[in-house]
Design a protein around this motif. Structure first.
Motif, PDB file in Angstrom:
ATOM      1  N   LYS A   1       0.910  -1.545   0.254  1.00 29.28           N
ATOM      2  CA  LYS A   1      -0.095   0.053   0.136  1.00 29.28           C
ATOM      3  C   LYS A   1       1.141   1.302  -0.046  1.00 29.28           C
TER       4      LYS A   1
ATOM      5  N   GLN B   1      11.317   6.909   8.029  1.00 27.00           N
ATOM      6  CA  GLN B   1      10.340   7.078   5.841  1.00 27.00           C
ATOM      7  C   GLN B   1       9.944   8.743   5.523  1.00 27.00           C
TER       8      GLN B   1
ATOM      9  N   HIS C   1      -4.980   2.468   5.617  1.00 26.74           N
ATOM     10  CA  HIS C   1      -5.670   1.265   6.517  1.00 26.74           C
ATOM     11  C   HIS C   1      -7.099   1.437   7.136  1.00 26.74           C
TER      12      HIS C   1
ATOM     13  N   TYR D   1      -1.166  12.335  12.674  1.00 22.52           N
ATOM     14  CA  TYR D   1       0.308  11.829  12.794  1.00 22.52           C
ATOM     15  C   TYR D   1       1.005  13.036  14.097  1.00 22.52           C
TER      16      TYR D   1
HETATM   17  O1  89Y Z   1       2.922   4.140   7.201  1.00 21.79           O
HETATM   18  C1  89Y Z   1       2.740   3.686   7.823  1.00 21.79           C
HETATM   19  C2  89Y Z   1       2.004   2.655   7.620  1.00 21.79           C
HETATM   20  O2  89Y Z   1       1.328   2.504   6.336  1.00 21.79           O
HETATM   21  O3  89Y Z   1       1.809   1.261   8.683  1.00 21.79           O
HETATM   22  C3  89Y Z   1       3.002   2.258   9.788  1.00 21.79           C
HETATM   23  C4  89Y Z   1       3.403   2.995   9.202  1.00 21.79           C
HETATM   24  O4  89Y Z   1       4.960   2.085   8.861  1.00 21.79           O
HETATM   25  C5  89Y Z   1       4.136   4.681  10.107  1.00 21.79           C
HETATM   26  O5  89Y Z   1       2.845   4.752  10.604  1.00 21.79           O
END
Ligand code: 89Y
Ligand code: NAD
Length: 343
Positions: free
Chosen positions: A98, A165, A182, A232
């Protein structure tokens, strides 16, 4: 197809480590024969760390050279379409991380091309495969709280996700595409398909490109209403990252998944409380454990479906319905009106 599936993995970055561990755990069924990253150092390092026989710096070369039963794409979304189409041109089934793609049209194209080529396509949408959420699904499916009427599903954190990330800080369509996918997917699974979406977004942290908070209200076809909220930029102690918390009400009772993954189920006046924390695996660690374990559950589901020639729960076709909720949320956040998801 031999009984052990021959797999190739593309994208050896931050999150791929979890995929690599999970493929190793699934080695009775899967043989990871090659890894690839356009950064050759990362490909070589992953091959060495996980004893993968061959590594490549170019996906087209890997697809030419290897006879694969499937490919696992763990790159970020801008490359998903070209890599999925590459796999489809080789008639190789594909599981892709995703978010599915940057645009709705890209998602449609991938689903169309794979369908026309007869190639199975699954999106690695792993939250619905988290162990605590699998248990929540079992409670709902058993009818313990009756038909669902209302829900709230939330993800609120201030965990420094930008450290692992960094690309997230430059995404103009940010939290809805990164975490919204998600949580909206969970709303579909737990409360049913969606008729209308209303959303407000906020950009709270300075110096990032996109929205880092989203509050979404959903009207489901079965009459249920839910609120999905993600952030976030929440300063909370303890910080629940990366737990999804939720409350769902039904005609016979309710359930509450609270910080620390405690599940409280009330049914016909009686309440049970239990912990849904699962033990650490040898390669998982806090706080990521619940996310890491879901990677293993997701990959296992893909393998079972591939072997049984069954459409996975989170096939490309299914994920269009989740992606349509993200698009509708962005549309609503812009118009300040409710929006209907594409079907
Ligand atoms: O990018 C996000 C995800 O898909 O799950 C957790 C994450 O890595 C950081 O919130
Ligand atoms: P990353 O940038 O750390 O790694 C991606 C890797 O892919 C990089 O090493 C890059 O060089 C490589 N790459 C990019 N394009 C390529 C191409 N065309 N051919 C070969 N290699 C290529 O990213 P990440 O944090 O590991 O995230 C990867 C994906 O996983 C993203 O889509 C992200 O949203 C997703 N993710 C999912 C979860 C989850 O819980 N499902 C959690 C974290 C990340």
């Amino acid at each position: 197809m031999s009984s052990r599936l021959r797999a190739g993995l593309i994208g050896c970055g931050f999150y791929a480590r979890n995929h690599l561990h999970a493929w190793r755990d699934l080695s009775d069924d899967v043989e990871l024969v090659a890894v690839c990253d356009r950064d050759e150092q990362k490909a070589g390092a992953a091959a060495e760390a996980f004893s993968v026989p061959r590594w490549y710096g170019d996906a087209a070369r890997m697809m030419e050279a290897e006879a694969l039963d499937f490919v696992d794409i763990v790159t970020t979304m801008p490359s998903h379409k070209s890599l999925v189409l590459l796999a489809a041109s080789h008639k190789v089934p594909v599981i892709v991380q995703k978010p599915f793609a940057p645009t709705w049209q890209d998602c449609l194209d991938m689903v169309d091309v794979c369908r026309n080529a007869g190639v199975p396509l699954m999106v690695h949408e792993n939250f619905r495969f988290q162990s605590p959420l699998l248990e929540v699904r079992r409670v709902l499916e058993a009818g313990t709280i009756g038909d669902v009427t209302w829900g709230r599903i939330n993800w609120r954190t201030g965990y420094d996700i930008y450290a692992g990330q960094p690309y997230l800080a430059t995404e103009e369509r940010f939290i809805l595409l990164d975490i919204g996918v998600h949580v909206l997917d969970l709303a579909r699974v737990l409360l049913g398909e969606v008729e209308r979406v209303f959303c407000e977004t906020q950009s709270v942290k300075p110096s990032i490109a996109g929205e880092d908070m989203a509050t979404i209200m959903l009207k489901h076809h079965n009459g249920a209403v839910s609120v999905v909220d993600c952030s976030y930029a929440t300063k909370r102690d303890p910080d629940p990252f990366p737990e999804v918390l939720l409350e769902i009400e039904g005609r016979r009772g309710s359930l509450l998944l609270s910080p620390g993954l405690e599940l409280r189920v009330t049914s016909e006046g009686a309440t049970t409380v239990r912990s849904l924390r699962t033990p650490l695996l040898p390669w998982t660690s806090e706080p990521w454990h619940v996310s890491q374990e879901s990677v293993l559950n997701t990959q296992r589901h893909w393998v079972e479906c591939l072997k049984a020639a069954r459409e996975p729960e989170t096939s490309g076709r299914d994920n269009l319905k989740t992606y349509a909720l993200v698009e509708a949320a962005y549309e609503s956040a812009t118009s300040h009106q409710a929006a209907r998801p594409n079907s």
